[in-house]
Scaffold this motif. Structure first.
Motif, short mmCIF file in Angstrom:
data_model
loop_
_atom_site.label_atom_id
_atom_site.label_comp_id
_atom_site.label_asym_id
_atom_site.label_seq_id
_atom_site.Cartn_x
_atom_site.Cartn_y
_atom_site.Cartn_z
N PRO A 267 0.81 -1.22 0.00
CA PRO A 267 0.00 0.00 0.00
C PRO A 267 0.83 1.26 0.00
N GLY A 268 2.02 1.21 0.56
CA GLY A 268 2.87 2.40 0.60
C GLY A 268 3.29 2.89 -0.77
N ALA A 269 3.05 2.07 -1.83
CA ALA A 269 3.41 2.52 -3.17
C ALA A 269 2.64 3.77 -3.56
N GLY A 270 1.45 4.00 -2.99
CA GLY A 270 0.72 5.24 -3.18
C GLY A 270 0.07 5.37 -4.54
N LEU A 271 -0.46 6.55 -4.79
CA LEU A 271 -1.19 6.83 -6.01
C LEU A 271 -0.29 6.94 -7.23
N GLY A 272 0.95 7.35 -7.04
CA GLY A 272 1.79 7.67 -8.16
C GLY A 272 1.64 9.13 -8.53
N THR A 273 2.53 9.64 -9.36
CA THR A 273 2.55 11.07 -9.66
C THR A 273 1.37 11.50 -10.53
N ARG A 274 0.95 10.66 -11.47
CA ARG A 274 -0.10 11.09 -12.40
C ARG A 274 -1.45 11.20 -11.71
N ALA A 275 -1.81 10.19 -10.92
CA ALA A 275 -3.09 10.26 -10.22
C ALA A 275 -3.07 11.34 -9.15
N THR A 276 -1.93 11.53 -8.50
CA THR A 276 -1.82 12.59 -7.49
C THR A 276 -2.05 13.95 -8.12
N GLN A 277 -1.40 14.21 -9.27
CA GLN A 277 -1.60 15.48 -9.95
C GLN A 277 -3.04 15.64 -10.41
N ALA A 278 -3.67 14.55 -10.86
CA ALA A 278 -5.06 14.64 -11.30
C ALA A 278 -5.98 15.03 -10.14
N ILE A 279 -5.74 14.48 -8.96
CA ILE A 279 -6.54 14.86 -7.79
C ILE A 279 -6.31 16.32 -7.45
N ARG A 280 -5.05 16.75 -7.50
CA ARG A 280 -4.75 18.16 -7.23
C ARG A 280 -5.44 19.08 -8.22
N SER A 281 -5.65 18.58 -9.43
CA SER A 281 -6.30 19.39 -10.47
C SER A 281 -7.82 19.28 -10.42
N GLY A 282 -8.36 18.52 -9.47
CA GLY A 282 -9.80 18.45 -9.29
C GLY A 282 -10.48 17.19 -9.76
N GLU A 283 -9.72 16.21 -10.29
CA GLU A 283 -10.32 14.97 -10.75
C GLU A 283 -10.87 14.17 -9.57
N ARG A 284 -12.14 13.72 -9.68
CA ARG A 284 -12.76 12.94 -8.61
C ARG A 284 -13.32 11.61 -9.11
N ASN A 285 -13.15 11.32 -10.39
CA ASN A 285 -13.67 10.07 -10.94
C ASN A 285 -12.72 8.92 -10.56
N GLU A 286 -13.21 8.01 -9.73
CA GLU A 286 -12.35 6.96 -9.20
C GLU A 286 -11.84 6.01 -10.28
N ASN A 287 -12.61 5.80 -11.34
CA ASN A 287 -12.16 4.91 -12.42
C ASN A 287 -11.00 5.53 -13.20
N ARG A 288 -11.12 6.83 -13.53
CA ARG A 288 -10.03 7.48 -14.25
C ARG A 288 -8.76 7.53 -13.39
N LEU A 289 -8.93 7.80 -12.10
CA LEU A 289 -7.77 7.83 -11.21
C LEU A 289 -7.15 6.45 -11.07
N SER A 290 -7.99 5.42 -11.00
CA SER A 290 -7.46 4.06 -10.91
C SER A 290 -6.70 3.68 -12.17
N ASP A 291 -7.22 4.11 -13.32
CA ASP A 291 -6.49 3.84 -14.57
C ASP A 291 -5.11 4.50 -14.55
N LEU A 292 -5.05 5.77 -14.10
CA LEU A 292 -3.77 6.47 -14.06
C LEU A 292 -2.78 5.76 -13.15
N ALA A 293 -3.24 5.39 -11.94
CA ALA A 293 -2.35 4.72 -10.99
C ALA A 293 -1.93 3.34 -11.51
N PHE A 294 -2.88 2.61 -12.08
CA PHE A 294 -2.60 1.26 -12.57
C PHE A 294 -1.56 1.30 -13.69
N HIS A 295 -1.75 2.18 -14.67
CA HIS A 295 -0.85 2.18 -15.82
C HIS A 295 0.50 2.79 -15.49
#
Length: 296
Positions: free
Chosen positions: A47-75
């Motif tokens: 779990p400590g691997a975290g969201l990753g930089t892309r999903a983290t930036q997306a959240i900071r930019s206002g993204e709240r769609n869990e599927n899009r965020l999961s795709d960013l973190a997964f890929h």
């Protein structure tokens, strides 16, 4: 509907009898088993691997769609997939994606949104370093893209479109009104034979008549104290100031940072052996810029 949710839907479409709910619960557990202690060191990491930089930036930019965020973190964790969709028969990858969504993304969405990263550097990268990082674009006019920046459509490096747009909105928001801008130009620097960063689509000149190139000028740049931009330009023309920009406008541009806290632009008015107050240039590598620009 996300492809992974669609798989469940196709097995038990809307309107299915209530007695199917137990089956769906069992199916969910099979695809997303509850881990035993020590099991999370599998292929997708702890779990400590975290969201990753892309999903983290997306959240900071206002993204709240869990599927899009999961795709960013997964890929980001699975670069070998090159962003392709997971196939229905890839049950291991489906389990991994669901684990990321439920144990990483959803908790992150429930937590307070993170603020911009604190600045970690007032770096000024050398032109040599920047040219090495962006070498694939040297004098490649066919790769440049045309965008409106302040007063004119200019050609810029395609990876820097967002950065130059942010520069323009920042200066405009700080009250600057431009009448002339220039960017890509395959040429040497003014005082030598080396290629200018304009040759890479990394530099922008703004109103050279009022923000001059001053070779041999050392020390601190002189800002005009006049209230209006035309008055400040006249101060420059009279030799009583070195730029029409105000110190607040330059500070606003220099506050544009990546999510890692790196300054995105350097300004030629800060240089030591000369002043080029018309000139702004990208001050980060493609990889640093790709991680995202922090919200204002």
């Amino acid at each position: 509907m996300h492809v992974l949710d669609r798989i469940r839907f196709e097995i038990a479409p809307a309107g299915a009898a209530p007695d199917h709910e137990e089956f769906l619960t069992v199916l969910s557990d099979l695809w997303q088993p509850s881990p035993e202690p020590g099991e999370l060191a599998g292929p997708w990491g702890p779990p400590g691997a975290g969201l990753g930089t892309r999903a983290t930036q997306a959240i900071r930019s206002g993204e709240r769609n869990e599927n899009r965020l999961s795709d960013l973190a997964f890929h980001e964790r699975r670069p070998e997939l090159s962003g392709r969709r997971i196939r229905p028969d890839e049950r291991g990858l489906i389990t991994e994606w669901l684990w990321i969504r439920d144990t990483v993304v959803r908790p992150a969405l429930r937590a307070p949104a993170p603020g911009p990263a604190s600045p970690v550097s007032d770096q000024r990268r050398s032109d040599t370093w920047l040219k090495t990082q962006w070498r694939d674009y040297e004098c490649k006019e066919r790769l440049m893209v045309s965008i409106l920046v302040l007063s004119n459509a200019v050609h810029v490096n395609p990876e820097c479109m967002g950065a130059f747009t942010r520069l323009a909105t920042t200066l405009t928001g700080a009250g600057y009104r431009a009448s002339e801008t220039g960017a890509y130009n395959c040429r040497a620097v003014k005082d030598g034979t080396a290629k200018s960063l304009h040759s890479y689509g990394l530099a922008l000149d703004v109103d050279p008549a009022c923000n001059p190139w001053l070779p041999g000028k050392t020390g601190l740049i002189r800002f005009s104290t006049a209230k209006t931009q035309p008055e400040r330009c006249r101060e420059v023309e009279a030799g009583r100031a070195d730029t029409t920009f105000t110190s607040a406008q330059i500070a606003a541009v220099e506050s544009i940072r990546t999510v890692d806290g790196l300054r995105v632009f350097q300004w030629g008015g800060r240089w030591n052996s000369l002043k080029d107050s018309m000139h702004f240039q990208i001050d980060v590598s493609p990889a640093e810029l790709d991680r995202g620009i922090a919200a204002p």
